[in-house]
Design an enzyme around this catalytic site. Structure first.
Site, short mmCIF file in Angstrom:
data_model
loop_
_atom_site.label_atom_id
_atom_site.label_comp_id
_atom_site.label_asym_id
_atom_site.label_seq_id
_atom_site.Cartn_x
_atom_site.Cartn_y
_atom_site.Cartn_z
N ASP B 409 -21.29 6.06 4.25
CA ASP B 409 -20.22 4.83 3.98
C ASP B 409 -20.71 3.61 4.80
O ASP B 409 -21.67 3.69 5.83
CB ASP B 409 -19.02 5.41 4.49
N THR B 411 -18.42 0.83 5.80
CA THR B 411 -17.41 0.24 7.02
C THR B 411 -16.94 1.34 7.73
O THR B 411 -16.41 2.28 7.27
CB THR B 411 -16.18 -0.37 6.56
N PHE B 587 -0.17 -2.43 -0.40
CA PHE B 587 -1.50 -2.27 -0.78
C PHE B 587 -1.81 -0.87 -1.64
O PHE B 587 -1.31 0.07 -1.34
CB PHE B 587 -2.68 -2.30 0.31
N ARG B 651 -16.54 -9.76 5.54
CA ARG B 651 -15.56 -9.11 4.55
C ARG B 651 -14.66 -10.30 4.18
O ARG B 651 -14.27 -10.98 5.24
CB ARG B 651 -14.56 -8.21 5.30
N THR B 731 -20.74 1.44 -0.70
CA THR B 731 -19.47 0.81 -0.03
C THR B 731 -18.64 0.18 -1.12
O THR B 731 -19.12 -0.23 -2.21
CB THR B 731 -20.13 -0.36 0.72
N ASP B 733 -17.71 -2.67 -0.67
CA ASP B 733 -18.01 -4.10 -0.48
C ASP B 733 -18.64 -5.09 -1.50
O ASP B 733 -19.24 -4.43 -2.49
CB ASP B 733 -18.74 -4.36 0.92
N ARG B 818 -19.21 -1.71 -4.22
CA ARG B 818 -17.95 -1.73 -4.94
C ARG B 818 -17.84 -0.47 -5.86
O ARG B 818 -17.72 -0.47 -6.96
CB ARG B 818 -18.25 -3.02 -6.34
N LYS B 824 -18.30 7.73 -5.37
CA LYS B 824 -19.06 8.11 -4.44
C LYS B 824 -19.42 9.61 -4.41
O LYS B 824 -20.58 10.04 -4.27
CB LYS B 824 -18.13 7.93 -2.97
N ASN B 847 -11.31 7.27 1.93
CA ASN B 847 -12.12 7.05 0.79
C ASN B 847 -13.44 7.92 0.77
O ASN B 847 -13.95 7.85 -0.34
CB ASN B 847 -12.39 5.54 0.62
#
Lengths: 362, 1183
Positions: B409, B411, B587, B651, B731, B733, B818, B824, B847
Site C-alpha cells: 500500500d 499511504t 464519507f 494528496r 494505491t 491515489d 486508483r 488490490k 482498505n
C-alpha cells in the site's frame, strides 16, 4: 538545520531511553548477544586451503595405524579345520551320517612351526542364526539368575508335555552346542593329551553377576522338587535336546556347574552374525608356556551336534591373539586405503587451492 | 428450584434456539421482572455476559485434548503403530517401550495446550469479575455488580475511563448534547475518540420508566454496522445505528457517565464475535515436507516388502527345521507365507522411525524459538510507539525467506501518513483578476470556513497531550522549517503561472510572520498563540482532516468546538461564529466525499460544504462550469493546479459549497428522515439522499497535503529489489501522485521505461521482441508499469488476465493507481495463482485487509489508520523499513535453518534405520535388532534431537550485516530454494551410503569372530551417532551442544549398561559398552567408519566451496574478513554484480517520457526534485 534538528531529536531519544528507559520503553527487547543473535561462534568454511592439513594429517595417521594393524594381523597364526563331515572321505563323515550318540571321530592336525601362545581354541558354526529374533527372546534371564520358574518367553520350551518346568528353559539353552573336543599331541608315536584350560572363557560379568545358581547345596536339590522356593513342586526337567541335567554339566568342578558353566555361558551369549566361532578352551599356559610346539596333533571329537538341518558347517579354529584380537586383515587394509585416499585428496585440494583460493585464506 | 418436566425443558430449549436464530430480536427491560425466577425473564434466551474462551474443562481435558491431537494425521499413524506393537504375532519391540515416544510427544503437546488454556481461563476469570454498575429496581439506583452478572435487557452505567462490559444501546449521557466519546483502542487499536449519540436524546432519563421495546438485528461481527429501532411508545419508532452503540471493550472518554441498555452480552457482543483466535496458515515448506513424508512412506513400504520377501525366501531355502527356528507358543511353525506376512508388520514396527516422529514436534519447537528471536530483535523495535514486531501466525516464519512479490500500500505504508498541509489553490482571486487581494477576502474566508467546518474532527481539551500528537507537532515544525529554503523557487513557479497564486504559496510558511498574507488581518496570527487555543486537541478519524484543521487554525480559523448540532469557529478577526449543523453526510468510499450541511449564523442560509477527491467533486460542479465563462476557466486552472500538486506527490482534495434553499432543504429532510429510520437497505437509502443533495456545487478551491515518505523507504525498496523481489505498489491515489512517490522511493528509476496505461498487447509484443532479440540477452530491460484502476479492471478480466500477468512478469516494478480494496486483493490473487509465486502484502489501513489476507504472508503496519490491518495480518511491524531486516535477515535465516533442519531430520532417520535394515540380511529377516531397544528409542528422542533443534533456532549461515549489505543473497531462498527435490534425495542417498559404511565396516571387521550381538551393535550405534552429529557439523556452530550430545550418549549408555543386569530381555546390555570401550578395536572401527562415511560429503563441500562458489559461500568468506576489509570487498562485489544499481548519491529527476499528461506547461521538475531533496537528506541523516 535539518541535520541538526534530527541530531537533537535523536539525542533526546537516546537520553530518554537512558533515563526513563524502564517506563518509556517497556517493550524494548533486551540487547543481549543471545536475543540479538550475536553469540560468538566458530565455524570453519570447508574450503580447499583449510582442509589440506586436515587431510594430510588424517591420511598419514591412518596409514600409520593401517601399517600397524596390518603387521599385527599378519603375525597372528590361525589354524582352521572343518569337521562337518558332510563330504564322504572326511574324518567325521561317518559320524555325520549316523545318529549314534557320542560318536567319536578324530582329526589329524600338523603344526609346522611353533604356535605361539596363548593359543585359543574355538569351535565355529556357519549358517547358524543365533540372531534370529524369536530365538533370541527364548530365554529367561531371571531363571538363570536363580529364580527357577520359567517365564512365558521360553514357550514352547518352558514346560514339557507333563507341565513340568524346564530348566534352563528356552530355545537358546535347548540348542546348546554339545560337541566336545580332546587334543592329543603325538610325540614319538604316543598320544599325549594336551591340557586345555576352560577357566575364564566366558565374560567375567556373565560368570560373576548375570548368571547365578540356586543356593541349594548340593545343586541337585534345587532340581528335584525339594526346593521350597519353587512354585511347582515338580521335578525340573532338563531341556529336551540335553542328555543330562544342568547340574551335571561339569560334575568335577562345582564352580563350573549349572548355570555358571563356562561353555553354557559362552553359548548363551548369542553371536551377532550367522557365521561365528565361539571360544572353547585355551591351551593351558602351565603346560605349554610358549604355545603349541611344532608337531603332529590329533583332535578327538565327540560328535553330537547336527547341522544338516540348516546346511551348516562346523569347524575348529586354533588362533593366537594380539592387542587387536583375532586375525583380521580387513581393518588394516581399510585404514591403508582410506589413508592413502586422504593423502591423494590433499594433493587434489592443493591443486584446487592454487587455482581457486579465496583472499581470506592467505 | 422447582422441578420441570423434560418436555418443558426441551420446549424451552427449542424456544431459546428459535429466539436466538431470529433475524430481529425484540428486547425488553429486565427491571419489571427483577427478582423473578429465570423462567419468567423476558430475555432469558440470550446468553449472559460471562465469557468462556477456554477450550477444555478440568475434567474433560485429557479426552478432549487427545481428540484434538488425533486430528493430526501423523499422530494417528504413530498411535496405529503403537497398537500394532500389542498384536502378539508381530511384536518386535516390547510394546510398552514402543509407547514411550508417542506418549512423550502427546504429553508435550498436551502440556503446551493446557498452559495456553489456563492462561485463557485466568484472563476470562479476571474479565468476568470486573466490577460494573447495573440498575436495580429494589435499590432504586445503580449497584455494583460483576461483568458476568450483566444480562441482556439490563441498564448499565459506565463512567469515564471505564471499560464497557457489553454492547450497550446508548440511552443517556451526562453530556447535555447526549454525546458520549469512546476510545476503541482495545477493539481496533485506533486511539482517536469516536463519538456516540444517545438514542432518545432525553436528558432526564429514568431506567424504571423505560417501557420501550428495542428491536435489533441478529448479532454479527461487523464493528461498523448496527441496525436497530426502538418503540418509544406504541406508535413512535426511533431508529438507531452504530452511532448509538457502545461496544464491549471500548473505553469511555471525556464523558462523565453514560447509561445504556444491554442489547448483546457475552459471546454475542461484536468484540467477541470478532475474536477469531490465531490464524493457521501452512507454509510452503510444510507443504513440500508433507510430500517428502509421503516419499518416506513409500520407502518404508518398499523396505518392509523386501524384509517380508526376504524372510519368505530364507524360510523356503531351509532344508529342515534348524534348532534356532523357534515355533510359536503352540509349538507349530507357521507356514513361510504366513510368517512372512507377519514379518511385514514386524518390519513396519522395526523401521517405523523412518517416518520422522519427532520432526513435527521439533518443527514446532524451532518455530517458537525463531519467533522468539524475531520478536526480540532490537532493530525491529520502534521507540516512537514502543512496539516490537508481532508475530501472529506462528507457523510461517520460513515463508519470509521465499518472497518473490511484495504488494504494498502507499499511504501509511511507504509514507508516514502524517499529513502536512502544503499548498492550496483558491479560485476566489481568479474572479477579481489582478485587483487588490486585501479588499476581496471573501473567497478565502469561504474557503477556510469550508475547511474548518467540513470535517468530523472532534475537539478535546486536555492538558495531557498524547505522545504521538506532540511528535506530530514536532514533525510539522520540522517540515515547516525545512521548507524555508523553498519559497524562492515556488515563487518563480507561481510567477510563471499566475500572480494570484501568491497567497497559497505564502500559506506554506505560517511561522514566518513577515510573509503574512495581508488579506488575513495581521492580528489574527497572534490569536493562534493564546493558551486556550494551544490546549485545543483535535481528534480526527483521518489524518488528512486533522492536517486541514491544524492548517486552518494556523491561519486563524480555529475550530473551537463541535457537537452533533453545532460547530463553533473563531475567525481570524476574533469573532466567534456558531454554525448550526443540520446534517453530516459522512464519507464513504463510493462517493469519495463528505459534506456538512450548516445554517449560517448571520445570513441564515442553508449551506452545504463538500470536501472530496478532485474527480468526485469536479463531476458535480454546477452547470456554469460546463460553459465557457469564468467558471470554466476557474475549474480548468484549479484542475491544472491539482495536477501539479499531484505531480509533486501531494494528496489533493477539492472543496466546494452549495447554498440550499429552504424549500429544497425541507423536502430533502423528509426523505432523509425516512432513510435514517429504514431498517432494510438503510445504507443505500442514506447514500442516495446524500447524492441527491451534492449536486451543482460551487468550487471553492483545492488543497495539497503532503504525506512524507517514511524513513529509509527508498533504501528498503532498493534492497528489496536487489534481493530479487518485485515490488508492486497499489494505491488509491492519482497516477501522477503515485508516479512521483514511486520516484521518490526509488521504485521507479530514471532509466526506467515507463509504460503507462498503454495497450497491453503492444507493450507485451515490444517486451517480447526485446527479450527475444539476441543482442539483449544479457541486459534486462527495466520496465515499470503504471496502471490505473479502470485499466486494471479490464486487464484482470479473464481473457486479458494471461497477457497482463505475462507483461507484469517482465516488469521490474508495477504501480497500480486508483485501485479499490477489492482490486488490490484480486491483483494479489491473480499473481499468486498464475505465477505460482510467494507473495507478501503489506498495508496499514482497513482498505488493505483484503490484500493482506489474500497474500501468502500479510504484514500489517501499525500506523495512524488503526489496527484493522494489523489484526488481519500474520506479522505486524511499525515501520516499513523493518521489512528489510525481517525479510533479508530473518526470512533468510528462518528459511535456511528450517530447510536444513528438515532435510537433516530425514537424513538422520534414514541413516539410522538403515543400520537395522542391513542387519536383517544377516538375521534371516527376522526383525532382530543388534541395538538395545531403549537405546534405539533414546537415540532419536534424546541423543540426536537437540543439536538439530538448536541448529534450527540459532544457526547463522551468514551474518546479518552481510545479508543486509548484499541483498542479492536473498535470492537463494526464492522459488525452490534450499529445500528442493534433489536436496532431499541427495541427502537420502547420502544416508544410504553412510549407513552402508557404518554397518559394513564393523561387519567385515567382526566377520567370523566370536562377537556377540549387542557387542556388535555398540560400535554401530556409536559410529552412527558420530556420523550423524558430524554430518551436522558441516553447517552447525553449536559445537557445545554436539559435544554435550556425545557425552550424554556415553553417560546414559554406560549407566544403563552398568545397571541393567537382567532387565530388558533379550538384549540385556549389561556391561557391553564398558567391555567395548576397553577394546582398542572399538575406537579404531568408530574412527574409520565415521571418516569413511563422511568423506564424500566433506569432499563435496570442500570442492563446492572452493570451485563452484555460490554467492552464499562467497558471502561466508567475506564474513570472516574484518569489518573494514569486508566493506571494501562488498563494494567491489556489488559493483560487478549489481551493475549500476548502487549509485545512490544522485537523485532521480522525474520526467516521465511517456506519461500521457497534458499538464506539462510549467517546468516544475525543479520544485519536485527539491521536495525530494529534502526527503532524501532527511533520510540520510535520520539513519
Amino acid at each position: 538545520d535539518v541535520k541538526s534538528y534530527r541530531k537533537v531529536q535523536e539525542d533526546d531519544d537516546a537520553d530518554g531511553a537512558r533515563v526513563g528507559g524502564n517506563e518509556k520503553f517497556t517493550n524494548r527487547p533486551d540487547n543481549t548477544a543471545f536475543t540479538q543473535q550475536r553469540l560468538p561462534a566458530w565455524q570453519p568454511i570447508l574450503s580447499a586451503g583449510i582442509v589440506i592439513p586436515g587431510f594430510v594429517l588424517i591420511g598419514l595417521a591412518f596409514i600409520g595405524v593401517g601399517v600397524a594393524l596390518f603387521v599385527t594381523s599378519r603375525s597372528i597364526q590361525v589354524l582352521e579345520r572343518d569337521y562337518t563331515g558332510d563330504e564322504s572321505g572326511t574324518p567325521c563323515a561317518s559320524c555325520a551320517n549316523s545318529n549314534v550318540q557320542n560318536c567319536i571321530c578324530t582329526l589329524n592336525i600338523t603344526v609346522e612351526t611353533l604356535f605361539k601362545g596363548p593359543v585359543f581354541f574355538y569351535y565355529g558354526l556357519s549358517n547358524y542364526f543365533q540372531n534370529y529374533r524369536r530365538y533370541g527372546t527364548s530365554k529367561d534371564d531371571n531363571q538363570l539368575y536363580g529364580v527357577l520358574n520359567p517365564s512365558d518367553n521360553c514357550a514352547p520350551y518352558a514346560y514339557n508335555s507333563n507341565n513340568q518346568p524346564i530348566v534352563p528353559c528356552g530355545s537358546i539353552a535347548n540348542s546348546m552346542f554339545n560337541d566336545t573336543f580332546k587334543l592329543y599331541q603325538t610325540v614319538n608315536g604316543t598320544r599325549q593329551e594336551v591340557s586345555l584350560d576352560g577357566k575364564g572363557i566366558a565374560w567375567w560379568t556373565d560368570y560373576n553377576i548375570k548368571y547365578r545358581n540356586p543356593t541349594n547345596n548340593p545343586l541337585k536339590d534345587a532340581f528335584n522338587g525339594s526346593n521350597s522356593g519353587l512354585f511347582y513342586r515338580n521335578f525340573l526337567i532338563n531341556p529336551i535336546y540335553w542328555s543330562k541335567p544342568a547340574y551335571e554339566l561339569d560334575t568335577s568342578d562345582p564352580s563350573n556347574n549349572g548355570f555358571v558353566n563356562q561353555d553354557f555361558l559362552v553359548w548363551m551369549r548369542r553371536a551377532a552374525l550367522p557365521d561365528f566361532r565361539k571360544l572353547y578352551r585355551r591351551i593351558s599356559q602351565d603346560k605349554y608356556p610358549d604355545g603349541l610346539p611344532a608337531g603332529n596333533y590329533s583332535l578327538e571329537i565327540t560328535y553330537n551336534y547336527r547341522v544338516y538341518r540348516f546346511s551348516g558347517k562346523k569347524k575348529v579354529v586354533f588362533s593366537n591373539v594380539s592387542w587387536m584380537g583375532g586375525k583380521n586383515e580387513f581393518l588394516g587394509i581399510a585404514y591403508l586405503v582410506v589413508g592413502s585416499m586422504c593423502v591423494f585428496m590433499s594433493i587434489v585440494m592443493l591443486i584446487v587451492y592454487a587455482k581457486f583460493k579465496f583472499p581470506d585464506e592467505e | 428450584m422447582t422441578w420441570k418436566s423434560p418436555v418443558a425443558l426441551v420446549r424451552e430449549a427449542l424456544q431459546g434456539q428459535r429466539a436466538r436464530e431470529k433475524d430481529l430480536r425484540s428486547l425488553m427491560s429486565n427491571l419489571p421482572y427483577e427478582g423473578l425466577e429465570k423462567g419468567k425473564q423476558p430475555n432469558r434466551y440470550f446468553p449472559s455476559n460471562a465469557i468462556k474462551t477456554t477450550k477444555y474443562s478440568l475434567l474433560l481435558f485429557i479426552p478432549m485434548n487427545l481428540y484434538e491431537q488425533f486430528h493430526r494425521l501423523a499422530n494417528i499413524y504413530f498411535v496405529g503403530l503403537a497398537i500394532l506393537n500389542f498384536i502378539p504375532v508381530v511384536n518386535a519391540f516390547q510394546p510398552e517401550v514402543a509407547l514411550i515416544p508417542i506418549c512423550i510427544i502427546l504429553s508435550l503437546t498436551a502440556l503446551k495446550d493446557a498452559w495456553e488454556d489456563f492462561r485463557r481461563y485466568q484472563s476470562d476469570k479476571k474479565l468476568n469479575n470486573t466490577p460494573c454498575f447495573i440498575y436495580s429496581r429494589k435499590e432504586k439506583q445503580f449497584v455494583e455488580r460483576r461483568w458476568k452478572d450483566v444480562r441482556v435487557g439490563d441498564f448499565v452505567k459506565v463512567v469515564c475511563n471505564e471499560t464497557i462490559p457489553a454492547d450497550l444501546l446508548l440511552l443517556y449521557t451526562s453530556d447535555p448534547n447526549g454525546v458520549c466519546l469512546i476510545e476503541t483502542a482495545n477493539l481496533d487499536g485506533e486511539t482517536n475518540l469516536k463519538q456516540r449519540t444517545a438514542v432518545s436524546g432525553n436528558p432526564e432519563f429514568e431506567p424504571e420508566s423505560f417501557n420501550g421495546i428495542v428491536v435489533c438485528e441478529k448479532p454479527n461481527n461487523n464493528l461498523n454496522h448496527f441496525k436497530c429501532y426502538m418503540w418509544v411508545s406504541n406508535t413512535q419508532k426511533v431508529g438507531a445505528g452504530i452511532e448509538s452503540l457502545l461496544l464491549r471493550g471500548c473505553t469511555v472518554r471525556n464523558t462523565d457517565h453514560a447509561v445504556g441498555f444491554v442489547v448483546y452480552a457475552g459471546h454475542e457482543t461484536k468484540s467477541m464475535l470478532n475474536n477469531s483466535g490465531p490464524r493457521y496458515k501452512r507454509s510452503k515448506l510444510e507443504r513440500r515436507l508433507n510430500i517428502d513424508v509421503f516419499f518416506c512412506f513409500i520407502l518404508l513400504f518398499a523396505m518392509c516388502l523386501i524384509g517380508a520377501l526376504g524372510h519368505f525366501i530364507w524360510l523356503y531355502a531351509l532344508p529342515g527345521v534348524p534348532p534356532y527356528l523357534v515355533p510359536p507358543a503352540n509349538g507349530h511353525l507357521d507356514s513361510p507365507n504366513l510368517s512372512s506376512f507377519y514379518m511385514f508388520f514386524t518390519m513396519i514396527i522395526l523401521l517405523q522411525i523412518l517416518i520422522p516422529i519427532s520432526l513435527y514436534v521439533s518443527i514446532e519447537l524451532v518455530k517458537i524459538g525463531q519467533i522468539f528471536l524475531i520478536t526480540n530483535d532490537i532493530d525491529l523495535y520502534d521507540e516512537e510507539t514502543d512496539s516490537r514486531i508481532q508475530c501472529k501466525a506462528l507457523n510461517i516464519t520460513e515463508d519470509l525467506g521465499q518472497i518473490e512479490y511484495i504488494f504494498s500500500d502507499k499511504t501509511g505504508t511507504l509514507t508516514e501518513n502524517k499529513m502536512v498541509f502544503r499548498r492550496c489553490s483558491i479560485m476566489g482571486t481568479d474572479r477579481t483578476g489582478s485587483s487588490s487581494r486585501c479588499q476581496k477576502i471573501d473567497p478565502y474566508l469561504e474557503f477556510f470556513l469550508a475547511l474548518t467546518i467540513c470535517n468530523t474532527v472532534v475537539v478535546s481539551m486536555t492538558n495531557n497531550p498524547l505522545e504521538t500528537l506532540s511528535s506530530l507537532v514536532k514533525n510539522t515544525g520540522n517540515i515547516l522549517k525545512c521548507c524555508k529554503r523553498k519559497p524562492k523557487r515556488n515563487r518563480t513557479f507561481t510567477m510563471d503561472s499566475d500572480d494570484q497564486f501568491q497567497p497559497s504559496v505564502k500559506m506554506e510558511e505560517p511561522g514566518t510572520s513577515g510573509l503574512q498574507p495581508c488579506s488575513l488581518h495581521a492580528a489574527s496570527l497572534h490569536d493562534k498563540h493564546p493558551l486556550t487555543s494551544d490546549n485545543l486537541r483535535y481528534e480526527a478519524e483521518s489524518p488528512d482532516e486533522a492536517a486541514l484543521v491544524y492548517a486552518t487554525k494556523a491561519y486563524g480559523f480555529t475550530l473551537l468546538a463541535r457537537t452533533p448540532d453545532s460547530v463553533t469557529v473563531r475567525l481570524p478577526s476574533g469573532e466567534v461564529l456558531v454554525f448550526e449543523v443540520l446534517d453530516t453526510l459522512t464519507f464513504d468510499s463510493n462517493r469519495k466525499r463528505m459534506s456538512v450541511l450548516v445554517r449560517h449564523p448571520i445570513t441564515k442560509e442553508y449551506v452545504l460544504y463538500t470536501k472530496g477527491a478532485d474527480y468526485a467533486i469536479m463531476e458535480l460542479l454546477g452547470t456554469p462550469y460546463a460553459g465557457i465563462g469564468n467558471e470554466k476557466n476557474i475549474a480548468a486552472v484549479t484542475q491544472r493546479h491539482l495536477d501539479c500538486y499531484a505531480k509533486e506527490g501531494l494528496r489533493t482534495l477539492c472543496i466546494a459549497k452549495k447554498v440550499v434553499s429552504e424549500a429544497v432543504y425541507k423536502h430533502w429532510l423528509v426523505e432523509r428522515q425516512r432513510a435514517l429510520t429504514a431498517i432494510d437497505n438503510r445504507e443505500v437509502l442514506i447514500m442516495d439522499t446524500a447524492v441527491q443533495l451534492e449536486t451543482n456545487l460551487t468550487l471553492l478551491g483545492a488543497t495539497g497535503i503532503e504525506d512524507r515518505l517514511q524513513e529509509n523507504v527508498p533504501d528498503t525498496i532498493m534492497a528489496l529489489r536487489q534481493a530479487g523481489i518485485k515490488v508492486w505498489v497499489l494505491t488509491g491515489d492519482k497516477p501522477e501522485t503515485a508516479v512521483n512517490i514511486g520516484y521518490a522511493c526509488r521504485l521507479l528509476e530514471d532509466e526506467d521505461l515507463i509504460t503507462c496505461r498503454a495497450i497491453l498487447d503492444c507493450t507485451l509484443e515490444e517486451v517480447r521482441r526485446y527479450n527475444s532479440d539476441p543482442r539483449n540477452v544479457d541486459t534486462t530491460l527495466n520496465i515499470s508499469l503504471v496502471i490505473d484502476g479502470r485499466t486494471l479492471t479490464m486487464a484482470l478480466s479473464p481473457d486479458l488476465r494471461g497477457d497482463f500477468v505475462d507483461l507484469a512478469k517482465h516488469c521490474r516494478s508495477v504501480l497500480c493507481c486508483r485501485v479499490t480494496p477489492l482490486q488490490k486483493s484480486r491483483v494479489v490473487k491473480v499473481i499468486r495463482e498464475k505465477l505460482k509465486v510467494m507473495t507478501l502484502a503489506v498495508g496499514d489501513g482497513a482498505n488493505d485487509v483484503n490484500m493482506i489476507q489474500a497474500a501468502d504472508i500479510g504484514i500489517g503496519i501499525s500506523g495512524q489508520e488503526g489496527m484493522q490491518a494489523v489484526m488481519a495480518s500474520d506479522f505486524a511491524i511499525s515501520r516499513f523499513k523493518h521489512l528489510k531486516k525481517l525479510l533479508l535477515v530473518h526470512g533468510h535465516w528462518c528459511y535456511t535453518r528450517l530447510a536444513n533442519m528438515i532435510i537433516y531430520f530425514f537424513y538422520k532417520n534414514v541413516a539410522y534405520v538403515n543400520l537395522l535394515f542391513w542387519y536383517q540380511f544377516f538375521c534371516g529377516f527376522s526383525g532382530s535388532t543388534m541395538i538395545d531397544y531403549w537405546l534405539l528409542i533414546f537415540f532419536n528422542l534424546f541423543f540426536t534431537s537437540l543439536p538439530p533443534i538448536m541448529f534450527g533456532i540459532m544457526d547463522r549461515d551468514i551474518s546479518a550485516e552481510m545479508l543486509l549489505g548484499v541483498p542479492e543473497l536473498y535470492k537463494t531462498g526464492q522459488g525452490e530454494g534450499d529445500y528442493r527435490f534433489t536436496t532431499f534425495w541427495v541427502s537420502i542417498l547420502d544416508a544410504f551410503y553412510q549407513s552402508l559404511v557404518c554397518f559394513f565396516i564393523p561387519y567385515f571387521v567382526y566377520q567370523d569372530s566370536d562377537i556377540d550381538m549387542f557387542t556388535f551393535g555398540t560400535p554401530l550405534n556409536t559410529t552412527a551417532l558420530f556420523t550423524i552429529l558430524l554430518h551436522l557439523s558441516i553447517e552447525i556452530k553449536s559445537w557445545v551442544i554436539m559435544l554435550g550430545s556425545v557425552l550424554f550418549y556415553f553417560i546414559v549408555t554406560l549407566a544403563y549398561s552398568a545397571t541393567c543386569v537382567t532387565c530388558n530381555p533379550p538384549s540385556n546390555p549389561y556391561w557391553v559398552l564398558q567391555n567395548q570401550m576397553a577394546d582398542p578395536m572399538f575406537y579404531l572401527i568408530c574412527i574409520l567408519s565415521t571418516v569413511v562415511a563422511l568423506l564424500p560429503r566433506y569432499t563435496f563441500h570442500v570442492l563446492r566451496n572452493s570451485i563452484a562458489l555460490s554467492p552464499l559461500i562467497e558471502a561466508k568468506h567475506l564474513d570472516r574478513l574484518d569489518p573494514s576489509m569486508r566493506e571494501e570487498w562488498m563494494k567491489e562485489w556489488r559493483s560487478y554484480r549489481g551493475g549500476g544499481q548502487v549509485q545512490r548519491s544522485t537523485l532521480s529527476t522525474p520526467p516521465s517520457p511517456t506519461l500521457e499528461n497534458p499538464v506539462d506547461i510549467f517546468s516544475e521538475s525543479l520544485a519536485v526534485s527539491d521536495i525530494m531533496g529534502d526527503d532524501f537528506t532527511l533520510n540520510v541523516f535520520g539513519q
